[in-house]
Write an enzyme that holds these catalytic residues in place. Structure first.
Site, PDB file in Angstrom:
ATOM      1  N   SER A 115       0.828  -1.201   0.000  1.00 41.28           N
ATOM      2  CA  SER A 115       0.000   0.000   0.000  1.00 41.28           C
ATOM      3  C   SER A 115       0.872   1.264   0.000  1.00 41.28           C
ATOM      4  O   SER A 115       1.621   1.505  -0.941  1.00 41.28           O
ATOM      5  CB  SER A 115      -0.969  -0.041   1.187  1.00 41.28           C
ATOM      6  N   ASP A 147      -9.879  -4.519  -4.628  1.00 41.89           N
ATOM      7  CA  ASP A 147      -9.291  -3.512  -3.741  1.00 41.89           C
ATOM      8  C   ASP A 147     -10.057  -2.201  -3.864  1.00 41.89           C
ATOM      9  O   ASP A 147     -10.142  -1.621  -4.951  1.00 41.89           O
ATOM     10  CB  ASP A 147      -7.820  -3.306  -4.109  1.00 41.89           C
ATOM     11  N   HIS A 160      -7.993  -5.378  -0.233  1.00 44.39           N
ATOM     12  CA  HIS A 160      -6.718  -4.712   0.079  1.00 44.39           C
ATOM     13  C   HIS A 160      -5.988  -5.553   1.114  1.00 44.39           C
ATOM     14  O   HIS A 160      -5.986  -5.245   2.311  1.00 44.39           O
ATOM     15  CB  HIS A 160      -6.995  -3.302   0.599  1.00 44.39           C
TER      16      HIS A 160
END
Length: 224
Positions: free
Chosen positions: A117, A171, A202
């Site tokens: 991320s 996601d 995610h």
């Protein structure tokens, strides 16, 4: 500059390779350390996994709430008013971690820079600009930040460094289209980048962990 606080895990004593793994927004160095025993690293040399923790700061997109973050996020599409100063400040701190591994006897080309991320964004930002050849870059569930300047600021040292990109097709935090745009840009810039998509949100799943294992075995077993 003081070294970031880091959690370390060594697969064997006196490792000859390092994986520096950067966490996402609101997490810390503990986030990915527990998954290391799940990785099949049979084809790898001894590895020191290093998990730095970002400092805490107010994050605009979360109402100014103070949390561990590599940089501020202004808008939800991740491209609105990117926090260039914050990215550059964290990049300097993370480069310090890379240099610390080099000072401990790990060759630069035996260091993998990984991130999830926001950590993925930092891994790509640093990896393209780093002036020494790295073993590989693992870009998980993230994107390339400051994309407009990447092609200008990139360093030739990592032009041929393998980049493993992985993303969840569901996601909702970093939408797949944002990551694919980064993938397309990296390809146009001539990088050796692979795109891997998984039926998840995610997060990380077992299929991705198996692919991560293969990637690490591939890039760290060369000339070992």
């Amino acid at each position: 500059m003081d070294l970031l606080p880091c959690i370390e895990f060594e697969t064997f004593p006196n490792p000859s390779a390092s994986v520096i793994w950067l966490h996402g927004l609101g997490a810390d160095g503990d986030d990915f350390a527990p998954i290391i025993p799940e990785l099949d690293l049979a084809g790898c040399p001894g590895i020191r996994f290093v998990f730095p923790s970002a400092p805490s700061m107010p994050v605009t997109v979360n109402g100014g709430y103070v949390m561990p973050a590599w940089y501020d996020i202004i808008g939800r599409n991740l491209m609105d008013q990117e926090d260039a100063k914050g990215i550059q400040k964290s990049a300097a701190s993370i480069v310090n971690v890379i240099e610390h591994e080099a000072s401990r006897g790990i060759a630069y080309d035996k260091i993998v820079l990984a991130g999830f991320s926001q950590g993925c964004a930092m891994a790509l930002h640093i990896g393209l600009r780093f002036p020494h050849k790295l073993a590989g870059i693992m870009a998980l569930s993230g994107y390339l930040p400051l994309a407009m300047s990447a092609n200008i600021e990139k360093h030739a040292a990592n032009q041929n460094t393998p980049i493993f990109m992985a993303h969840g097709e569901y996601d909702a935090v970093v939408i797949p289209e944002r990551a694919r745009t980064s993938y397309d840009l990296l390809e146009k810039m001539g990088y050796q980048v692979s795109w891997n998509e998984y039926p998840m949100e995610h997060s990380v799943n077992h299929e991705e962990l198996a692919d991560i294992s293969r990637f690490l075995q591939e890039v760290l077993s060369k000339n070992s």
